[in-house]
Structure formats: structure tokens, C-alpha cells
Design an enzyme around this catalytic site. Structure first.
Site, PDB file in Angstrom:
ATOM      1  N   THR A 131       0.821  -1.203   0.000  1.00  0.00           N
ATOM      2  CA  THR A 131       0.000   0.000   0.000  1.00  0.00           C
ATOM      3  C   THR A 131       0.857   1.256   0.000  1.00  0.00           C
ATOM      4  O   THR A 131       2.009   1.231   0.470  1.00  0.00           O
ATOM      5  CB  THR A 131      -0.915   0.011   1.246  1.00  0.00           C
ATOM      6  OG1 THR A 131      -1.587   1.257   1.338  1.00  0.00           O
ATOM      7  CG2 THR A 131      -0.105  -0.191   2.516  1.00  0.00           C
ATOM      8  N   ASP A 132       0.283   2.366  -0.481  1.00  0.00           N
ATOM      9  CA  ASP A 132       0.994   3.641  -0.403  1.00  0.00           C
ATOM     10  C   ASP A 132       1.029   4.188   1.019  1.00  0.00           C
ATOM     11  O   ASP A 132       1.786   5.122   1.302  1.00  0.00           O
ATOM     12  CB  ASP A 132       0.383   4.666  -1.352  1.00  0.00           C
ATOM     13  CG  ASP A 132      -1.073   5.004  -1.061  1.00  0.00           C
ATOM     14  OD1 ASP A 132      -1.686   4.353  -0.190  1.00  0.00           O
ATOM     15  OD2 ASP A 132      -1.608   5.907  -1.732  1.00  0.00           O
ATOM     16  N   GLU A 133       0.245   3.614   1.915  1.00  0.00           N
ATOM     17  CA  GLU A 133       0.213   4.118   3.285  1.00  0.00           C
ATOM     18  C   GLU A 133       1.532   3.910   4.028  1.00  0.00           C
ATOM     19  O   GLU A 133       1.771   4.527   5.066  1.00  0.00           O
ATOM     20  CB  GLU A 133      -0.948   3.503   4.062  1.00  0.00           C
ATOM     21  CG  GLU A 133      -2.303   3.909   3.512  1.00  0.00           C
ATOM     22  CD  GLU A 133      -3.460   3.540   4.419  1.00  0.00           C
ATOM     23  OE1 GLU A 133      -3.323   3.691   5.649  1.00  0.00           O
ATOM     24  OE2 GLU A 133      -4.497   3.115   3.892  1.00  0.00           O
ATOM     25  N   TYR A 156      -1.759  -0.514  11.011  1.00  0.00           N
ATOM     26  CA  TYR A 156      -1.909  -1.170   9.705  1.00  0.00           C
ATOM     27  C   TYR A 156      -0.738  -0.845   8.792  1.00  0.00           C
ATOM     28  O   TYR A 156      -0.072  -1.745   8.263  1.00  0.00           O
ATOM     29  CB  TYR A 156      -3.217  -0.752   9.043  1.00  0.00           C
ATOM     30  CG  TYR A 156      -3.228  -1.009   7.553  1.00  0.00           C
ATOM     31  CD1 TYR A 156      -3.096  -2.309   7.043  1.00  0.00           C
ATOM     32  CD2 TYR A 156      -3.334   0.047   6.641  1.00  0.00           C
ATOM     33  CE1 TYR A 156      -3.074  -2.549   5.682  1.00  0.00           C
ATOM     34  CE2 TYR A 156      -3.317  -0.187   5.278  1.00  0.00           C
ATOM     35  CZ  TYR A 156      -3.188  -1.477   4.802  1.00  0.00           C
ATOM     36  OH  TYR A 156      -3.150  -1.711   3.445  1.00  0.00           O
ATOM     37  N   LYS A 160       2.337  -3.264   7.242  1.00  0.00           N
ATOM     38  CA  LYS A 160       2.610  -3.443   5.814  1.00  0.00           C
ATOM     39  C   LYS A 160       4.034  -3.007   5.475  1.00  0.00           C
ATOM     40  O   LYS A 160       4.710  -3.636   4.660  1.00  0.00           O
ATOM     41  CB  LYS A 160       1.601  -2.665   4.980  1.00  0.00           C
ATOM     42  CG  LYS A 160       0.197  -3.239   4.999  1.00  0.00           C
ATOM     43  CD  LYS A 160       0.128  -4.665   4.441  1.00  0.00           C
ATOM     44  CE  LYS A 160       0.370  -4.697   2.946  1.00  0.00           C
ATOM     45  NZ  LYS A 160       0.214  -6.079   2.407  1.00  0.00           N
TER      46      LYS A 160
END
Length: 351
Positions: A131-133, A156, A160
Site C-alpha cells: 500500500t501507499d500508506e 496497519y 505493511k
């Protein structure tokens, strides 16, 4: 004919990927999913009887089952999508995110490494979907590139980021042939009704408040899920080993813009409004902001465009209209989630 093993294939992005693979390619697909709350086999009903598709209910923390499955199925590519992915849930209970996203990725990497060394398959590769998060809060200017330093904000995104680092370490230390992708916010049909877009659609139809964090000024880059599926296939089959590719929709929108867009579409397509309201936007309700809420994410996707020729086919306007129409035409799918009956297919499933 190549065989692709997809972890998390009963989830939102995983099921979209599998439907695309079965409907648009000749690949054989093995779906591995533990069917936690967001895993829904009804999302795969249209392809579940296809001879090129098979399903195995396995927890990626169960190494012996993974080892046995890889020996049986002998995939050419593993595409790892299995993850806990809801930020609010990670804030309330981070343990599952640490287990699935970090320890589960480690377990899968070790099973993949064992299988790869034994098989001698020179074409084998491990594709980790992230993810870009992991990049954290971008602020008002600039774009995330593949070289942006990691600065995750939530349990989260931290989990990741950890899994991304593990995958790179297994490439550097053991030579496991890997590729990594980091994508922006996905939306589209079959998304579990806890994320922003389906929540807004379904609450509006029910005449319930439309919750918007803070003042709704948070910016996200929105990617239609079928565009993401196409990108994943390009990277899994043609990406350069050891490389990372950012995948974005070129659709930066404030959360409040997204909500108003959905309301306007519903005003047009479903004018029979509940509770005597004049327009769906009357239901918008601003709520206390999420702890540590990142202000902006935005992806620079030039690398995947230049190297692999991928560009998104959907604009936000076309994709969000397709999404609203899908939910309007598939209320039964939603009702099965709301009443829990979607879980009935889980009974008796095993390796």
C-alpha cells in the site's frame, strides 16, 4: 500454461484480480484464503466452477499447510495479497495486523523459498502487494515515488511496511525472486462495506448519516480495482526482479469531494430518497477525526507506465459511476454481508 497462486483471493482486491485472470487470460489460478470476516466467496461466484480455478482455505500462518499446498499445486507465481487492511480496526486491535501482515508474510516467504529452491523453476517469482500508506503523510505537495522513505502512521501501515522490508530482505539475503507493488486507495464492485465509498453508498440508501472524518479535507489517490488488477498482472509477469512499482489512479480527491460525488450520482440514479430528505448530501455528518490521520497520499506512477506500459483506464468519474451502479444492482450481495449469510460457504472448507 502458467499457474498463479493468489493469497487473500476472497478479499476485495484479490477477488477482482482472480475474476480478471479467469475472464481475460489463460492462466490457472489457485486461491488461498483463510476466510476471515472480509473474505467472501460470493465475490467469486461467477468463476468458481471454472476448470482453471481452485480454492484452498488455509491460514498463511500455517507453514505446514502452505508447504503441502505448494508441493501439490506447484505455482509459477505467488501473488501475496492476504492482509488485514482496515486502519480503524488496526487502531482498535493491532494484534491481528502484526500476526497476519508481518508473521504471515514471513511464513509465506519461507514456504516460497523452500519450494523455489526445490523446484528449480527459473521462472518462479514472488509478488508482494502492498500500500501507499507505508510512506506516511505526504503533506500538501509532491508525490510518492518508489524511493520515498517509509514513515507509516497507523498499526496497519506499520505492519505493511514491515512486510515490505521482509520481502526485500529475502531478495537481498536469499536471492528469492521478488517484485513489490504499492498501490493507492482502491474502490469498485464487491468492496466490503466498511470502507468509505461503500459506507457512503449504503448509508445514503438507508437514510443513515454519512460519516466524514474531521472536515473531510484528507486527500487520497483513487484507483479503480480492475485497473489495479491489470497492473498487478503486468508486474507479476513482466516486472524486473527486486524492483518496486507504485500503482496510482491519477485521481486525487478530498474525502468530502468523494462523498458529494456519490450523493450527486445517487440523486440522479435513485431519486426516491429516504426520510423525506431533499438531497442525499443532507445526510453528511462530520465526526471526530481518526487518531494519526494522514492528510494526503498521492502516487507517482511514471515508473510502471514507462517500464511496463500500464496506465489506468478509468477516470474517477467513470469508475465511481460504475461502482454506484453496481451496488444499486447488487443489493442482495450486500444483504448477505449485513445478515452474515455470506459466511455460510465457509463451513467444511479445508485444504
Amino acid at each position: 500454461m502458467k499457474k498463479l497462486l493468489i493469497t487473500g483471493g476472497a478479499g476485495f482486491i484479490g477477488s477482482a484480480l482472480i475474476r480478471y485472470l479467469i475472464n481475460n487470460t489463460e492462466y490457472r489460478v489457485v486461491n488461498v484464503d483463510n476466510l476471515t470476516y472480509a473474505g467472501n466467496l460470493e465475490s467469486l461466484a461467477e468463476i468458481e466452477n471454472n476448470e482453471r480455478y481452485s480454492f484452498h482455505k488455509i491460514d498463511i500462518l500455517d507453514k505446514s499447510s502452505l508447504d503441502g499446498l505448494l508441493e501439490i499445486e506447484r505455482p509459477n507465481v505467488i501473488m501475496h495479497l492476504a492482509a488485514e487492511s482496515h486502519v480503524d480496526r488496526s487502531i482498535d486491535g493491532p494484534g491481528d495486523f502484526i500476526g497476519t501482515n508481518i508473521v504471515g508474510t514471513y511464513t509465506l516467504l519461507e514456504s516460497a523459498r523452500k519450494f523455489w529452491k526445490k523446484s528449480g523453476d527459473a521462472s518462479f517469482r514472488f509478488h508482494h502487494i502492498s500500500t501507499d500508506e507505508v510512506y506516511g503523510d505526504l503533506g500538501p505537495g509532491g508525490l510518492f515515488t518508489e524511493d520515498t522513505p517509509y514513515a507509516p502512521s497507523s498499526p496497519y501501515s506499520a505492519s505493511k511496511a514491515s512486510s515490505d522490508h521482509l520481502v526485500r530482505a529475502w531478495y537481498r539475503t536469499y536471492g528469492l525472486p521478488v517484485v513489490i507493488t504499492n498501490c493507492s486507495n482502491n474502490y469498485g464492485p464487491f468492496q466490503f462495506p466498511e470502507k468509505l465509498i461503500p459506507v457512503i453508498i449504503l448509508n445514503a440508501l438507508a437514510g443513515k448519516p454519512l460519516p466524514v472524518y474531521g472536515n473531510g479535507s484528507q486527500v487520497r489517490d483513487w484507483l479503480f480495482v480492475d485497473d489495479h488488477a491489470r497492473a498487478l498482472i503486468e508486474v507479476a509477469t513482466k516486472g524486473i526482479l527486486g524492483e518496486t512499482y507504485n500503482i496510482g489512479g491519477h485521481n486525487e480527491k478530498k474525502n468530502i469531494e468523494v462523498v458529494y460525488t456519490i450523493c450527486n450520482i445517487l440523486d440522479e440514479l435513485y431519486p426516491d430518497k429516504p426520510n423525506g430528505i431533499e438531497k442525499y448530501s443532507d445526510l453528511i455528518s462530520f465526526v471526530k477525526d481518526r487518531p494519526g490521520h494522514d492528510v494526503r497520499y498521492a502516487i507517482d506512477a511514471k515508473k510502471i507506465q514507462n517500464d511496463l506500459g500500464w496506465v489506468p483506464q478509468e477516470t474517477f468519474d467513470t469508475g465511481i459511476r460504475k461502482t454506484v451502479l453496481w451496488y444499486l444492482n447488487n443489493i442482495e450481495w450486500v444483504e448477505h454481508i449485513l445478515d452474515g449469510s455470506y459466511q455460510d460457504k465457509r463451513v467444511g472448507l479445508s485444504l
